[in-house]
Design a protein around this motif. Structure first.
Motif, PDB file in Angstrom:
ATOM      1  N   ASN A  36       0.757  -1.188   0.095  1.00 45.70           N
ATOM      2  CA  ASN A  36       0.096  -0.011   0.083  1.00 45.70           C
ATOM      3  C   ASN A  36       1.098   1.296   0.093  1.00 45.70           C
ATOM      4  O   ASN A  36       1.695   1.298   0.862  1.00 45.70           O
ATOM      5  N   ASN A  37       0.483   2.267  -0.784  1.00 44.44           N
ATOM      6  CA  ASN A  37       1.231   3.330  -0.947  1.00 44.44           C
ATOM      7  C   ASN A  37       0.985   4.303   0.312  1.00 44.44           C
ATOM      8  O   ASN A  37      -0.695   4.525   0.612  1.00 44.44           O
ATOM      9  N   LEU A  38       1.709   4.802   0.936  1.00 43.43           N
ATOM     10  CA  LEU A  38       1.172   5.438   2.304  1.00 43.43           C
ATOM     11  C   LEU A  38       1.154   6.906   2.519  1.00 43.43           C
ATOM     12  O   LEU A  38       0.344   7.406   3.117  1.00 43.43           O
ATOM     13  N   PHE A  39       1.990   7.767   1.444  1.00 49.65           N
ATOM     14  CA  PHE A  39       2.037   9.065   1.736  1.00 49.65           C
ATOM     15  C   PHE A  39       1.942   9.452   0.239  1.00 49.65           C
ATOM     16  O   PHE A  39       2.658   9.408  -0.631  1.00 49.65           O
ATOM     17  N   SER A  40       1.044  10.466   0.228  1.00 49.34           N
ATOM     18  CA  SER A  40       0.693  11.215  -1.115  1.00 49.34           C
ATOM     19  C   SER A  40       1.621  12.170  -1.407  1.00 49.34           C
ATOM     20  O   SER A  40       1.295  12.749  -2.342  1.00 49.34           O
ATOM     21  N   SER A  41       2.562  12.908  -0.371  1.00 45.21           N
ATOM     22  CA  SER A  41       3.111  13.993  -0.780  1.00 45.21           C
ATOM     23  C   SER A  41       4.523  13.899  -0.314  1.00 45.21           C
ATOM     24  O   SER A  41       4.897  15.116   0.137  1.00 45.21           O
ATOM     25  N   LEU A  42       5.070  13.130  -0.332  1.00 43.18           N
ATOM     26  CA  LEU A  42       6.498  12.790   0.275  1.00 43.18           C
ATOM     27  C   LEU A  42       7.309  13.242  -0.685  1.00 43.18           C
ATOM     28  O   LEU A  42       7.368  13.251  -1.868  1.00 43.18           O
ATOM     29  N   ASN A  43       8.390  14.168  -0.153  1.00 41.54           N
ATOM     30  CA  ASN A  43       9.147  15.183  -0.900  1.00 41.54           C
ATOM     31  C   ASN A  43      10.329  15.191  -0.045  1.00 41.54           C
ATOM     32  O   ASN A  43      10.635  16.237   0.443  1.00 41.54           O
ATOM     33  N   LEU A  44      11.228  14.319   0.429  1.00 40.16           N
ATOM     34  CA  LEU A  44      12.300  14.523   1.022  1.00 40.16           C
ATOM     35  C   LEU A  44      13.759  14.342   0.212  1.00 40.16           C
ATOM     36  O   LEU A  44      14.065  13.395  -0.440  1.00 40.16           O
ATOM     37  N   THR A  45      14.811  15.186   0.260  1.00 43.71           N
ATOM     38  CA  THR A  45      15.847  15.210  -0.337  1.00 43.71           C
ATOM     39  C   THR A  45      16.802  14.596   0.368  1.00 43.71           C
ATOM     40  O   THR A  45      17.042  15.009   1.601  1.00 43.71           O
ATOM     41  N   ILE A  46      17.557  13.686  -0.105  1.00 47.25           N
ATOM     42  CA  ILE A  46      18.791  12.738   0.219  1.00 47.25           C
ATOM     43  C   ILE A  46      20.068  13.362  -0.620  1.00 47.25           C
ATOM     44  O   ILE A  46      20.082  13.048  -1.467  1.00 47.25           O
ATOM     45  N   PRO A  47      20.597  14.126   0.320  1.00 52.07           N
ATOM     46  CA  PRO A  47      22.028  14.781  -0.238  1.00 52.07           C
ATOM     47  C   PRO A  47      23.093  13.655  -1.163  1.00 52.07           C
ATOM     48  O   PRO A  47      22.815  12.549  -0.776  1.00 52.07           O
ATOM     49  N   ALA A  48      24.065  14.044  -1.813  1.00 49.29           N
ATOM     50  CA  ALA A  48      24.826  12.945  -2.394  1.00 49.29           C
ATOM     51  C   ALA A  48      25.643  12.404  -1.340  1.00 49.29           C
ATOM     52  O   ALA A  48      25.908  13.078  -0.437  1.00 49.29           O
ATOM     53  N   ASN A  49      25.882  11.205  -1.613  1.00 43.32           N
ATOM     54  CA  ASN A  49      26.876  10.201  -0.597  1.00 43.32           C
ATOM     55  C   ASN A  49      26.369  10.554   0.847  1.00 43.32           C
ATOM     56  O   ASN A  49      27.205  10.893   1.953  1.00 43.32           O
ATOM     57  N   THR A  50      25.237  10.213   0.953  1.00 41.11           N
ATOM     58  CA  THR A  50      24.471  10.566   2.198  1.00 41.11           C
ATOM     59  C   THR A  50      23.640   8.995   2.517  1.00 41.11           C
ATOM     60  O   THR A  50      22.795   8.717   1.740  1.00 41.11           O
ATOM     61  N   THR A  51      23.353   8.842   3.885  1.00 40.93           N
ATOM     62  CA  THR A  51      22.528   7.712   4.311  1.00 40.93           C
ATOM     63  C   THR A  51      21.681   8.363   5.344  1.00 40.93           C
ATOM     64  O   THR A  51      22.085   8.929   6.288  1.00 40.93           O
ATOM     65  N   TYR A  52      20.382   8.294   5.072  1.00 43.16           N
ATOM     66  CA  TYR A  52      19.220   8.593   6.060  1.00 43.16           C
ATOM     67  C   TYR A  52      18.643   7.237   6.408  1.00 43.16           C
ATOM     68  O   TYR A  52      18.477   6.255   5.856  1.00 43.16           O
ATOM     69  N   ARG A  53      18.462   7.275   8.010  1.00 42.48           N
ATOM     70  CA  ARG A  53      17.813   6.028   8.548  1.00 42.48           C
ATOM     71  C   ARG A  53      16.461   6.507   8.994  1.00 42.48           C
ATOM     72  O   ARG A  53      16.181   7.586   9.041  1.00 42.48           O
ATOM     73  N   PHE A  54      15.468   5.536   8.495  1.00 36.07           N
ATOM     74  CA  PHE A  54      14.080   6.030   8.496  1.00 36.07           C
ATOM     75  C   PHE A  54      13.151   5.155   9.789  1.00 36.07           C
ATOM     76  O   PHE A  54      13.873   3.894   9.643  1.00 36.07           O
ATOM     77  N   ALA A  55      12.495   5.447  10.096  1.00 33.23           N
ATOM     78  CA  ALA A  55      11.426   4.693  11.163  1.00 33.23           C
ATOM     79  C   ALA A  55      10.157   5.006  10.633  1.00 33.23           C
ATOM     80  O   ALA A  55       9.545   6.135  10.773  1.00 33.23           O
ATOM     81  N   LEU A  56       9.157   3.948  10.199  1.00 29.87           N
ATOM     82  CA  LEU A  56       7.842   3.953  10.075  1.00 29.87           C
ATOM     83  C   LEU A  56       7.007   3.518  11.303  1.00 29.87           C
ATOM     84  O   LEU A  56       7.173   2.252  11.843  1.00 29.87           O
ATOM     85  N   GLN A  57       6.231   4.431  11.678  1.00 23.57           N
ATOM     86  CA  GLN A  57       5.555   4.090  12.902  1.00 23.57           C
ATOM     87  C   GLN A  57       4.231   4.056  12.327  1.00 23.57           C
ATOM     88  O   GLN A  57       3.768   4.965  11.394  1.00 23.57           O
ATOM     89  N   SER A  58       3.575   3.152  12.953  1.00 27.88           N
ATOM     90  CA  SER A  58       2.097   2.810  12.746  1.00 27.88           C
ATOM     91  C   SER A  58       1.412   2.793  14.071  1.00 27.88           C
ATOM     92  O   SER A  58       2.001   2.040  15.064  1.00 27.88           O
ATOM     93  N   LEU A  59       0.137   3.334  14.285  1.00 26.94           N
ATOM     94  CA  LEU A  59      -0.375   3.304  15.365  1.00 26.94           C
ATOM     95  C   LEU A  59      -1.129   2.047  15.389  1.00 26.94           C
ATOM     96  O   LEU A  59      -1.818   1.575  16.583  1.00 26.94           O
ATOM     97  N   THR A  60      -1.425   1.343  14.468  1.00 23.74           N
ATOM     98  CA  THR A  60      -2.128  -0.110  14.433  1.00 23.74           C
ATOM     99  C   THR A  60      -1.312  -1.249  14.088  1.00 23.74           C
ATOM    100  O   THR A  60      -2.080  -2.258  13.559  1.00 23.74           O
ATOM    101  N   GLY A  61      -0.066  -1.293  14.233  1.00 24.44           N
ATOM    102  CA  GLY A  61       0.789  -2.340  14.081  1.00 24.44           C
ATOM    103  C   GLY A  61       1.183  -2.323  12.793  1.00 24.44           C
ATOM    104  O   GLY A  61       1.164  -1.463  11.922  1.00 24.44           O
ATOM    105  N   ILE A  62       2.391  -3.199  12.670  1.00 27.53           N
ATOM    106  CA  ILE A  62       3.182  -3.229  11.453  1.00 27.53           C
ATOM    107  C   ILE A  62       3.597  -4.806  11.105  1.00 27.53           C
ATOM    108  O   ILE A  62       3.730  -5.705  11.813  1.00 27.53           O
ATOM    109  N   ALA A  63       3.361  -5.156   9.843  1.00 29.55           N
ATOM    110  CA  ALA A  63       3.711  -6.408   9.435  1.00 29.55           C
ATOM    111  C   ALA A  63       5.031  -6.350   8.660  1.00 29.55           C
ATOM    112  O   ALA A  63       5.579  -5.185   8.106  1.00 29.55           O
ATOM    113  N   PHE A  64       5.850  -7.360   8.944  1.00 30.13           N
ATOM    114  CA  PHE A  64       7.236  -7.570   8.576  1.00 30.13           C
ATOM    115  C   PHE A  64       7.758  -8.741   8.089  1.00 30.13           C
ATOM    116  O   PHE A  64       6.586  -9.648   8.179  1.00 30.13           O
TER     117      PHE A  64
END
Length: 267
Positions: A117-145
């Motif tokens: 499922n596509n979760l975000f309709s307006s996602l627009n985050l720039t990740i610079p050159a040679n850069t690593t970002y860590r993400f955390a997806l938070q759900s109020l009703t659980g997460i499948a993995f």
């Protein structure tokens, strides 16, 4: 009798949509074990990293996550999500707070269907050159993995490993599960905001686009062949040199026997 045929080669470079988007998904044909059948209910977060190894920035435009294909359907509806990111908390356990983490986007109550499922309709985050970002997806009703430990209550059991843990294309790596930064696991899951050391493979996809536009017309440069005289059924390699090489280009090789009439090479 052998017949000698003069064969000329050329390459045509053209620009395709400069804003073309690329998706990295755990549902790829080379993926193994990404079934999304493990789950945690309640206010939960799962982490993963996006590593941009390019010399130019990329823009994160989309994120998908899986709703479990088994009963119960997790995340349950109506679902609500937050996407966090950090440039410093890149691996192992963490407490998600505004000290080292920032909210990228959030959703209102969302109705999910089984599968991706596509979760975000307006996602627009720039990740610079040679850069690593860590993400955390938070759900109020659980997460499948996928993979990892089947329950947060038994982290001492043997985890199930999923492959690959790093999925890559166009110089961008999606790092999940037991992929490591500084020798520590990237992908963990836990009750929000304190994520425990419970190995888990985020199951979904990211979509991004390059910030480098294709120059039109591009510089073609010179065509190079590894064989000056090619023979039937003997492979050789064609490349280009001194050409512009940026995201959003399309290559079309052509052949000619007289230098006047040209035909496209299939593929």
């Amino acid at each position: 009798m052998k017949k000698n045929v003069l064969l000329l080669l050329a390459v045509i470079l053209s620009c395709i949509n400069a804003n073309a988007q690329t998706t990295i998904t755990t549902a790829g044909l080379s993926s193994s074990g990404y079934d999304g059948t493990n789950y945690v209910t309640g206010n939960t977060a799962i982490s993963f990293a996006v590593q941009n190894t390019n010399s130019y920035a990329i823009v994160l435009k989309g994120l998908e996550a899986i709703q479990s294909p088994i009963t119960p359907s997790v995340p349950s509806n109506p679902a609500k999500f937050y996407l966090w990111y950090s440039a410093s908390s890149l691996s192992d356990t963490t407490t998600i707070s505004t000290t080292n983490w920032s909210i990228v986007d959030s959703t209102t109550n969302t109705s999910l269907t089984i599968g991706y499922n596509n979760l975000f309709s307006s996602l627009n985050l720039t990740i610079p050159a040679n850069t690593t970002y860590r993400f955390a997806l938070q759900s109020l009703t659980g997460i499948a993995f996928s993979g990892g430990y089947p329950s947060l209550s038994v982290p001492w059991s043997t985890p199930t490993y999923v492959s690959p843990s790093i999925l890559s294309t166009n110089g961008v790596n999606l790092m999940v599960g037991d992929s490591k930064i500084a020798g520590q696991d990237v992908g963990i899951i836990g009750n929000f905001p304190s994520m425990l050391t419970n190995l888990a493979w985020f199951t979904g996809s990211i979509t991004f686009e390059s910030t480098i536009a294709c120059t039109s017309p591009p510089v073609v440069g010179a065509t190079i062949s590894t064989a000056n005289n090619a023979c039937r059924d003997i492979p050789f390699t064609l490349t280009t040199a001194a050409n512009t090489a940026v995201y959003g280009q399309k290559y079309q090789w052509q052949t000619s026997q007289n230098g006047t009439s040209w035909a496209n090479v299939s593929g």
